[in-house]
Design a protein around this motif. Structure first.
Motif, PDB file in Angstrom:
ATOM      1  N   GLY A  11       4.140  23.875  26.763  1.00  0.00           N
ATOM      2  CA  GLY A  11       5.333  24.970  26.768  1.00  0.00           C
ATOM      3  C   GLY A  11       6.366  24.835  27.914  1.00  0.00           C
ATOM      4  O   GLY A  11       7.424  24.896  27.584  1.00  0.00           O
ATOM      5  N   SER A  52      -3.180  25.095  28.158  1.00  0.00           N
ATOM      6  CA  SER A  52      -3.559  25.504  26.832  1.00  0.00           C
ATOM      7  C   SER A  52      -4.311  24.435  25.939  1.00  0.00           C
ATOM      8  O   SER A  52      -4.890  25.137  25.191  1.00  0.00           O
ATOM      9  CB  SER A  52      -2.102  25.269  26.114  1.00  0.00           C
ATOM     10  OG  SER A  52      -1.043  26.364  27.057  1.00  0.00           O
ATOM     11  N   GLN A 100       0.501  30.798  23.398  1.00  0.00           N
ATOM     12  CA  GLN A 100       1.879  30.991  24.142  1.00  0.00           C
ATOM     13  C   GLN A 100       3.006  31.353  23.487  1.00  0.00           C
ATOM     14  O   GLN A 100       3.831  31.974  24.036  1.00  0.00           O
ATOM     15  CB  GLN A 100       1.894  29.654  24.899  1.00  0.00           C
ATOM     16  CG  GLN A 100       2.909  29.522  26.062  1.00  0.00           C
ATOM     17  CD  GLN A 100       2.620  28.213  26.965  1.00  0.00           C
ATOM     18  OE1 GLN A 100       1.781  27.327  26.592  1.00  0.00           O
ATOM     19  NE2 GLN A 100       3.344  27.982  28.073  1.00  0.00           N
ATOM     20  N   ASP A 136      -2.990  32.909  26.289  1.00  0.00           N
ATOM     21  CA  ASP A 136      -2.233  32.060  26.974  1.00  0.00           C
ATOM     22  C   ASP A 136      -0.876  32.671  27.261  1.00  0.00           C
ATOM     23  O   ASP A 136      -0.085  32.943  26.156  1.00  0.00           O
ATOM     24  CB  ASP A 136      -2.034  30.953  25.815  1.00  0.00           C
ATOM     25  CG  ASP A 136      -1.567  29.650  26.627  1.00  0.00           C
ATOM     26  OD1 ASP A 136      -1.322  29.517  27.896  1.00  0.00           O
ATOM     27  OD2 ASP A 136      -1.530  28.755  25.847  1.00  0.00           O
TER      28      ASP A 136
HETATM   29 MG   LIG Z   1       0.485  26.003  28.017  1.00  0.00          MG
END
Ligand SMILES: [Mg+2]
Ligand SMILES: Nc1ncnc2c1ncn2[C@@H]1O[C@H](COP(=O)(O)OP(=O)(O)OP(=O)(O)O)[C@@H](O)[C@H]1O
Ligand SMILES: Nc1ncnc2c1ncn2[C@@H]1O[C@H](COP(=O)(O)OP(=O)(O)OP(=O)(O)O)[C@@H](O)[C@H]1O
Ligand SMILES: [Mg+2]
Lengths: 257, 251
Positions: free
Chosen positions: A143, B46, B78, B160
């Motif tokens: 991310g 993650s 996430q 997350d």
């Molecule tokens: Mg992550």
């Protein structure tokens, strides 16, 4: 100092819901305005209007002295760049990182074809990523890595105004710090004016000159950074500042150390 | 003193092709216990959660270690928008999960779903008119995802970055809700966050990850007060300070 961006009386409706209610705001050239406030208060909506992605039912956006209409020129698009809250949906999943970065560089004629590769590598380095990323696809990244790619792409076209919607929320605090330093460096190098949206008040404090607070589609406070953080003028701002989670060390230091 | 742990991860290693992404990660959790996973962006937090859930992304494989768990896990992903079905209205999505997971009538499922949404501070108007994910703000989507995970009544809740898209007052409210439900339902929790202050408040144990491995682990408070690893120290030093709010009773 002159005004880089002026917003006058902006109103936006989604069906019958008023997401922005007569919002007026000015950002001085070469300054950063931090925008905070309630989740769902209209911050991203405001960002999208400024970037020309949705048009308001009322009000206007002025870039310097130019009124930005519904249809913007390529030059006007280039000048205002946006980093989205969820960068994922803004990437073409079938394109490599090289294609994603090169597309913006070529479209806005930042460098010619022979220099694209070098520029892509420099851009990745500036967000602390390895150049081996170039041949990979967005889904192969974490991310925080994707968020850095989005930052690199927005900065690549050398905008004069950068709108950043939660650009560092997926980053660990150490990478976050270096990205904030990068923003500050670019701000002086490119004479950048920024609208910086975040829920992280530590980030807002580190990056902003002024702070604006939104609630339910309205601006409830616009203040200098110093004033906002020490003597906010509304009860809501005070509520926000009091709700910031605190590190345990500050409470316990002076204990049995 | 407690019974056997409900989650045991031992020497977990994950790889994409020849590239090792996570190596030798291990920890265990008792019922009702919370573990914080903090650390470098891209360090494998993650992926570790996904391995526990049994849902690794395509191209990533478990190449070593074991994951032992007797209970059902649910995960708050996430990126909230991506984990919702864009073509199904959100209240409907929560309702469906309640209906299938809790095996109640349609009518009861709707009531439970609406209660959850109210508890998480979502707009009342959703009760009359349901909306698609694209019609909600980032933070509102995130709360829908939290509602769906809670509706699964998990034995382990994998979180997350569940509160990054929320303003701090809503964040406070959500964290309080999660803590209260944890006490009521006694689920274990693995909580990934970049916010060390939240990790310290919510979790009794912490693991710090860097480049696919755990570099330091221990009791949350003592780890943050007396970090042993230079990377942990650097993380703590990178926390951005805030000036004192005038007129606030500092504790
Ligand atoms: Mg992550
Ligand atoms: N397409 C849409 N249709 C209907 N309502 C919408 C739509 N998009 C946003 N909204 C509503 O408009 C309001 C403002 O949304 P916006 O995304 O601007 O909020 P925000 O301040 O960015 O919130 P967050 O901090 O959670 O990201 C929200 O209450 C949201 O539910
Ligand atoms: N599908 C994939 N294929 C190949 N590599 C991947 C894939 N998904 C993730 N990775 C790589 O695995 C590493 C760990 O990713 P992960 O998403 O677990 O990181 P993270 O700790 O959650 O980071 P962040 O804090 O930025 O979200 C990263 O270096 C990432 O590039
Ligand atoms: Mg938003």
């Amino acid at each position: 100092m002159s005004t880089a961006l002026r917003i006058e009386d902006l109103t936006v409706h989604y069906d019958h819901f008023t997401a922005l209610d007569k919002v007026s705001l000015e950002i001085q050239q070469h300054t950063t305005l931090g925008l905070v406030g309630e989740s769902g208060s209209g911050k991203s909506t405001l960002a999208r209007v400024i970037a020309g992605l949705i048009s308001p039912v009322q009000g206007q956006v002025l870039l310097g002295s130019q009124n930005l209409g519904k249809k913007r020129s390529r030059e006007q698009h280039k000048k205002i760049q946006m980093i989205f809250q969820n960068p994922d949906s803004s990437f073409n999943p079938k394109h490599t990182i090289r294609q994603i970065l090169a597309e913006a560089l070529l479209f806005h004629q930042i460098v010619d074809r022979s220099h694209v590769d070098r520029r892509c590598k420099e851009l990745l380095a500036s967000v602390r990523m390895d150049e081996s990323a170039l041949g990979r696809y967005p889904h192969e990244f974490s991310g925080g890595q994707r968020q850095r790619i989005a930052i690199a792409r927005a900065l690549s076209v050398e905008p004069s105004i950068l709108i950043a919607d939660e650009p560092t929320s997926a980053l660990d605090v150490s990478v976050q710090l270096s990205i904030l330093e990068l923003f500050n460096k670019l701000k002086s190098e490119l004479n950048l004016t920024m609208l910086f949206i975040s829920h992280d008040l530590g980030v807002i404090h580190a990056i902003s000159d002024n702070v604006a607070v939104m609630r339910q589609g309205r601006l409830v406070e616009v203040n200098t950074k110093e004033q906002f953080f020490t003597r906010p003028s509304t009860a809501y701002s005070r509520e926000l500042l009091s709700a910031v989670p605190k590190m345990p060390t500050s409470q316990l230091s002076g204990g049995f150390l | 003193m407690s019974a056997s742990p409900i989650l045991e991860v031992e020497e977990l290693s994950l790889a994409a092709g020849s590239k090792t992404l996570v190596s030798g990660v291990g920890f265990s959790l008792d019922r009702g216990e919370s573990l914080g996973l903090v650390g470098e962006s891209g360090s494998g937090k993650s992926l570790t959660l996904r391995a526990i859930l049994g849902l690794l992304p395509r191209g990533v494989e478990q190449v070593g270690g074991t994951i032992k768990s007797e209970v059902r896990a649910a995960m708050i992903f996430q990126d909230p928008r991506k984990s919702l079905d864009p073509l199904c209205p959100v209240v409907r999505q929560v309702e469906e999960v309640v209906y299938y997971r809790q095996q109640v009538s349609r009518k009861a499922a709707r009531t439970i779903a609406l209660e959850l949404l109210e508890m998480l501070g979502l707009p009342d108007s959703l009760k009359q008119t349901d909306r698609y994910p694209s019609q909600l703000s980032g933070g509102q989507c995130q709360r829908i995802v939290i509602a769906i995970a809670l509706a699964c009544k998990p034995g382990i809740l994998l979180c997350d970055e569940p509160t990054t898209a929320l303003d701090v007052t809503v964040q406070q409210q959500i964290l309080a809700t999660i803590t209260r439900l944890q006490q009521e339902l006694d689920f274990a929790m693995v909580f990934v966050t970049h916010n060390l202050a939240i990790a310290a408040t919510l979790c009794s144990k912490l693991c710090v990850m860097k480049q696919g491995s755990i570099v330091e682990h221990g009791d949350a408070l003592s780890l943050l007060q007396h970090p042993q690893h230079p990377y942990t120290q650097m993380l703590i030093d990178s926390v951005l300070p805030l000036p004192e709010l005038e007129g606030s009773a500092s504790v």
